[in-house]
Enzyme design. Structure first.
Site, mmCIF file in Angstrom:
data_model
loop_
_atom_site.group_PDB
_atom_site.id
_atom_site.type_symbol
_atom_site.label_atom_id
_atom_site.label_comp_id
_atom_site.label_asym_id
_atom_site.label_seq_id
_atom_site.Cartn_x
_atom_site.Cartn_y
_atom_site.Cartn_z
ATOM 1 N N ARG A 234 22.334 -24.949 -16.786
ATOM 2 C CA ARG A 234 23.134 -25.245 -17.977
ATOM 3 C C ARG A 234 24.566 -25.500 -17.534
ATOM 4 O O ARG A 234 25.048 -24.852 -16.596
ATOM 5 C CB ARG A 234 23.111 -24.070 -18.971
ATOM 6 C CG ARG A 234 21.831 -23.945 -19.789
ATOM 7 C CD ARG A 234 21.695 -25.057 -20.827
ATOM 8 N NE ARG A 234 20.492 -24.914 -21.634
ATOM 9 C CZ ARG A 234 19.334 -25.532 -21.390
ATOM 10 N NH1 ARG A 234 19.218 -26.344 -20.358
ATOM 11 N NH2 ARG A 234 18.290 -25.364 -22.191
ATOM 12 N N ASP A 258 22.914 -32.104 -13.419
ATOM 13 C CA ASP A 258 22.138 -32.718 -14.499
ATOM 14 C C ASP A 258 22.629 -32.194 -15.838
ATOM 15 O O ASP A 258 22.181 -32.645 -16.893
ATOM 16 C CB ASP A 258 20.650 -32.368 -14.309
ATOM 17 C CG ASP A 258 19.764 -33.053 -15.338
ATOM 18 O OD1 ASP A 258 19.872 -34.285 -15.461
ATOM 19 O OD2 ASP A 258 18.996 -32.355 -16.042
ATOM 20 N N GLU A 263 28.791 -31.362 -22.252
ATOM 21 C CA GLU A 263 27.817 -32.455 -22.408
ATOM 22 C C GLU A 263 27.489 -32.777 -23.860
ATOM 23 O O GLU A 263 27.077 -33.893 -24.169
ATOM 24 C CB GLU A 263 26.521 -32.146 -21.634
ATOM 25 C CG GLU A 263 25.679 -31.027 -22.205
ATOM 26 C CD GLU A 263 24.361 -30.852 -21.441
ATOM 27 O OE1 GLU A 263 24.411 -30.686 -20.222
ATOM 28 O OE2 GLU A 263 23.297 -30.871 -22.093
HETATM 29 P P1 NAD Z 1 12.810 -18.393 -16.522
HETATM 30 O O1 NAD Z 1 13.133 -17.500 -17.670
HETATM 31 O O2 NAD Z 1 11.397 -18.566 -16.090
HETATM 32 O O3 NAD Z 1 13.641 -17.901 -15.230
HETATM 33 C C1 NAD Z 1 14.971 -17.527 -15.229
HETATM 34 C C2 NAD Z 1 15.184 -16.570 -14.068
HETATM 35 O O4 NAD Z 1 16.570 -16.298 -13.964
HETATM 36 C C3 NAD Z 1 14.464 -15.227 -14.255
HETATM 37 O O5 NAD Z 1 13.732 -14.900 -13.103
HETATM 38 C C4 NAD Z 1 15.616 -14.242 -14.485
HETATM 39 O O6 NAD Z 1 15.339 -12.936 -13.972
HETATM 40 C C5 NAD Z 1 16.725 -14.917 -13.692
HETATM 41 N N1 NAD Z 1 18.053 -14.471 -14.069
HETATM 42 C C6 NAD Z 1 18.520 -14.076 -15.287
HETATM 43 N N2 NAD Z 1 19.803 -13.704 -15.184
HETATM 44 C C7 NAD Z 1 20.168 -13.889 -13.894
HETATM 45 C C8 NAD Z 1 21.365 -13.686 -13.167
HETATM 46 N N3 NAD Z 1 22.464 -13.202 -13.762
HETATM 47 N N4 NAD Z 1 21.381 -13.989 -11.856
HETATM 48 C C9 NAD Z 1 20.274 -14.448 -11.234
HETATM 49 N N5 NAD Z 1 19.090 -14.658 -11.864
HETATM 50 C C10 NAD Z 1 19.045 -14.378 -13.180
HETATM 51 O O7 NAD Z 1 13.478 -19.780 -16.876
HETATM 52 P P2 NAD Z 1 13.120 -21.214 -16.262
HETATM 53 O O8 NAD Z 1 12.027 -21.844 -17.062
HETATM 54 O O9 NAD Z 1 12.969 -21.094 -14.792
HETATM 55 O O10 NAD Z 1 14.445 -22.031 -16.637
HETATM 56 C C11 NAD Z 1 15.718 -21.689 -16.089
HETATM 57 C C12 NAD Z 1 16.809 -22.429 -16.831
HETATM 58 O O11 NAD Z 1 16.708 -23.825 -16.521
HETATM 59 C C13 NAD Z 1 16.667 -22.402 -18.371
HETATM 60 O O12 NAD Z 1 17.243 -21.222 -18.916
HETATM 61 C C14 NAD Z 1 17.416 -23.625 -18.792
HETATM 62 O O13 NAD Z 1 18.790 -23.274 -19.001
HETATM 63 C C15 NAD Z 1 17.335 -24.542 -17.581
HETATM 64 N N6 NAD Z 1 16.511 -25.762 -17.852
HETATM 65 C C16 NAD Z 1 17.072 -26.974 -17.632
HETATM 66 C C17 NAD Z 1 16.328 -28.138 -17.871
HETATM 67 C C18 NAD Z 1 16.890 -29.508 -17.626
HETATM 68 O O14 NAD Z 1 16.302 -30.502 -18.092
HETATM 69 N N7 NAD Z 1 17.985 -29.661 -16.900
HETATM 70 C C19 NAD Z 1 15.028 -28.025 -18.356
HETATM 71 C C20 NAD Z 1 14.479 -26.762 -18.559
HETATM 72 C C21 NAD Z 1 15.245 -25.639 -18.305
#
Ligand code: NAD
Length: 336
Positions: A234, A258, A263
């Site tokens: 994000r 990305d 944005e």
């Molecule tokens: P997820 O919930 O499966 O994984 C997130 C991970 O981050 C978890 O393992 C959690 O323990 C960890 N986490 C939380 N707080 C943290 C911290 N302070 N430091 C380190 N790790 C921490 O989520 P995901 O499906 O892997 O998605 C991750 C992020 O990717 C989403 O929250 C979203 O913001 C972003 N995303 C972006 C796009 C895109 O098109 N660019 C698409 C989907 C998701």
């Protein structure tokens, strides 16, 4: 039959939802982003279907509730744009698509890395101009480099697997390390250590009060000089002003994003006939070592099919009053 008002609809959203005939819900598609001014479009609807840059703060949720809305169906995984406490207060259920294709996002992060590392974006333009020189196109090999990952959830794990396949050393920080990743060779360590030793750092954690501006002046100083930073998480994980400064000073070697802090005002729109008034992105756009894509990491045919399928399932479950693992509520996050 549930009546759902879609916001931030692009032609492709419409196509993927209209292609599905396995439901009897009624959809109204709006191009507008959901904000207080457009909340009235949801009057008389059971739910709204929204995307990453729709803003569901307390004021908007109250207006939605007054209009009879009882469901927010997110067409995405992240839910940082929804005030969950307010949703609870106004009796609105929030559902998301937790994992439509973690691989799609992970693969896009790799595309950014590969483009920056091998300068294929420059090579493409050069060759089209009959310039076959290799001057200044020298890249670097990823094999044996140290790749740091912040957040090893679904996307982070998919990304680790690809980087392990490249023969990189993969180091990671997550509050909840994954045993499966450890078994595959990912080395978990403190976040500062990951910053210090990574040649490439990729962000895959959600945006929360804890992770807001995770990359800032202080953390950039801790990073290895000349490292590459990749953000497909994000925009607000990164303090853009400090990243621009670090790029100017050479502390940061390259940047692939990305997602962007501001944005909301730019992405998902064709602004090619307008002057870009956002000075920070305008500056980043001209740096030779910066690659920007406009929140397209999720955007594959497979992901879009899955998003439509799971969103419809969420609407079905909401209508049937069924519990669902796709519901998000304050229980899931600290500082709700
Ligand atoms: P997820 O919930 O499966 O994984 C997130 C991970 O981050 C978890 O393992 C959690 O323990 C960890 N986490 C939380 N707080 C943290 C911290 N302070 N430091 C380190 N790790 C921490 O989520 P995901 O499906 O892997 O998605 C991750 C992020 O990717 C989403 O929250 C979203 O913001 C972003 N995303 C972006 C796009 C895109 O098109 N660019 C698409 C989907 C998701």
């Amino acid at each position: 039959m549930a009546k759902i008002a879609f916001f931030s609809t692009q032609s492709y959203d419409r196509t993927f939802f209209e292609n599905r005939t396995d439901h009897n819900h009624q959809f109204d598609f709006h191009e507008n982003r959901l904000k207080i001014k457009s909340a009235g479009l949801a009057k008389g609807f059971d739910g709204v279907c929204v995307f990453v840059n729709d803003r569901l703060n307390e004021e908007v949720l109250e207006a939605l509730a007054d209009n009879g809305v009882r469901l927010v169906a997110l067409r995405c995984a992240g839910f940082n744009n929804v005030n969950l406490k307010a949703a609870e207060k106004f009796g609105i259920k929030v559902m998301r698509v937790p994992a439509y294709s973690p691989q799609a996002v992970a693969e896009h992060a790799v595309a950014l890395i590969m483009t920056l590392a091998r300068k294929t974006h420059k090579a493409y333009n050069r060759v089209r101009d009959s310039n076959f020189s290799l001057e200044r196109l020298i890249g670097f090999t990823i094999h044996k480099k140290t790749v740091g990952v912040i957040g090893t959830g679904q996307i982070g794990q998919a990304f680790c697997n690809i980087m392990l396949g490249f023969g990189a050393r993969v180091v990671a920080y997550d509050k909840y390390p994954s045993q499966e990743m450890k078994d595959k060779g990912v080395e978990y360590m403190e976040q500062d250590e990951v910053l210090k030793i990574s040649d490439i750092l990729s962000l895959h954690c959600p945006l929360t009060p804890d992770t807001h501006h995770l990359i800032n002046e202080d953390s950039l100083k801790k990073m290895k000089q000349g490292a590459m930073l990749i953000n497909t998480g994000r925009g607000k994980l990164v303090n853009t002003a400090t990243v621009i400064q670090a790029l100017k000073e050479g502390q940061l070697g390259s940047l692939g994003i990305d997602v962007y802090e501001e944005e909301e005002k730019l992405f998902f729109r064709d602004l090619s006939d307008f002057v870009i008034r956002d000075d920070q992105i305008a500056q980043l756009m001209i740096f030779p070592n910066v690659l920007i894509t406009a929140h397209q990491a999720f955007f594959t045919k497979e992901s879009m099919e899955e998003i439509a399928k799971i969103t419809l399932q969420n609407i079905d479950d909401f209508e049937a009053g069924k519990e669902s693992k796709n519901e998000v509520s304050c229980k899931l996050i600290k500082d709700c």
